[in-house]
Each structure stands twice: as structure tokens, then as C-alpha cells.
Design an enzyme around this catalytic site. Structure first.
Site, PDB file in Angstrom:
ATOM      1  N   ASP A   7       0.751  -0.817   0.498  1.00 11.21           N
ATOM      2  CA  ASP A   7      -0.022   0.181   0.198  1.00 11.21           C
ATOM      3  C   ASP A   7       1.020   1.141  -0.091  1.00 11.21           C
ATOM      4  OD1 ASP A   7      -2.769   0.876   0.217  1.00 11.21           O
ATOM      5  OD2 ASP A   7      -1.272   1.959   2.032  1.00 11.21           O
TER       6      ASP A   7
ATOM      7  N   ASN B  95      -1.754  13.785  -3.784  1.00  5.50           N
ATOM      8  CA  ASN B  95      -2.583  14.372  -3.910  1.00  5.50           C
ATOM      9  C   ASN B  95      -3.069  15.465  -3.534  1.00  5.50           C
ATOM     10  OD1 ASN B  95      -2.337  12.156  -6.481  1.00  5.50           O
ATOM     11  ND2 ASN B  95      -3.979  10.815  -5.366  1.00  5.50           N
TER      12      ASN B  95
ATOM     13  N   ASP C   1       0.506  10.560  -9.272  1.00  6.61           N
ATOM     14  CA  ASP C   1       0.926   9.417 -10.288  1.00  6.61           C
ATOM     15  C   ASP C   1       2.736   9.191 -11.175  1.00  6.61           C
ATOM     16  OD1 ASP C   1      -2.180   9.599 -11.099  1.00  6.61           O
ATOM     17  OD2 ASP C   1      -2.115  10.807 -12.963  1.00  6.61           O
TER      18      ASP C   1
ATOM     19  N   ASP D 166      -4.180   2.586  -4.211  1.00  6.28           N
ATOM     20  CA  ASP D 166      -2.888   2.937  -3.951  1.00  6.28           C
ATOM     21  C   ASP D 166      -2.743   1.538  -3.445  1.00  6.28           C
ATOM     22  OD1 ASP D 166      -5.132   3.009  -1.935  1.00  6.28           O
ATOM     23  OD2 ASP D 166      -3.800   4.510  -0.991  1.00  6.28           O
TER      24      ASP D 166
END
Length: 131
Positions: free
Chosen positions: A16, A24, A33, A59
Site C-alpha cells: 500500500d 494528491n 501519479d 494505492d
């Protein structure tokens, strides 16, 4: 298909990307990204050529190691951590934190629980990291 195979033991490593939503939100989706692309590259470098690396969504990633025992899974996770540390030294402006968990299926009967067991271990590590 794995249950019918003869390549046991089989290991699964769950990974993870910690804090992706925060990245973000604070640095933009382009930064998030980019971090995901770096994670994919890192995971491929930590694994053997025959191992399967898959993004499950968002993720989370899964790595299927076959054949692989507990020691092989631990070695992959150690390589992931080492590569993560190296990445963070080289890219301090966008650090990467990964939580990993793994489990092993010794025989076909344990395949059904492999995903859930490795996912549970990954979330245990994730919780240990929280302040």
C-alpha cells in the site's frame, strides 16, 4: 488456476502506498501519479522476472510469488524497503512510504485465504506506522 498447479508454496505480498490521498491533495494528481509509477518500477526491481506485480486499484498492489516460501517473501519485502530508502534519498521532495504484508500458501487448500491473510498483515503494518 493456482489451486490446480503444482508450484507450491506460493506467496503473496500486498503493498500500500501510504498517504497517496494527501499527496494528491497537497501536491496534485500529477505528483501522485508519478509516485505510483515510481512504485511500480520499484516493485518490479524488487521481484524476480516470473513474479506477477499487479495494481489492485488506487494505492494498493499485489505481488504473486510462485514458487516462494516465507523466506522468499521476506526477501522481496526487504528489497522493497531497501529500494524505497534509496528512492527517498534520491527524491527527498516527494518521499515514498510503503506498507507491506505477506502470507504463504503451502498447499492448494490455502490459496483461498492467501489474499485476505496478506492484506491483513499489510494493514497491521500500516497501523503500526500511525502516530
Amino acid at each position: 488456476r493456482m489451486q490446480l498447479g503444482r508450484r507450491f508454496p506460493v506467496a503473496m505480498v500486498m503493498v500500500d502506498v501510504d498517504g497517496l490521498k494527501i499527496i494528491n491533495d497537497q501536491k496534485g494528481h500529477e505528483a501522485g501519479d508519478n509516485l505510483l509509477r515510481q512504485t511500480v518500477d520499484l516493485l518490479h526491481h524488487a521481484c524476480r522476472a516470473d513474479d506477477v506485480v499487479a495494481r489492485l486499484g488506487g494505492d494498493e498492489f499485489a505481488i504473486l510469488l510462485a514458487p516462494a516460501d516465507e523466506y522468499a517473501a521476506e526477501q522481496v519485502v526487504e528489497r522493497i524497503r531497501s529500494l524505497q530508502n534509496l528512492y527517498n534519498i534520491r527524491q527527498p521532495e516527494l518521499s515514498l512510504s510503503l506498507s507491506c504484508g505477506w502470507a504463504v500458501a503451502e498447499n492448494p487448500n490455502e490459496i483461498d485465504t492467501l489474499f485476505n491473510r496478506s492484506d491483513r498483515m499489510m494493514y497491521l503494518e500500516k497501523r503500526r506506522k500511525k502516530p
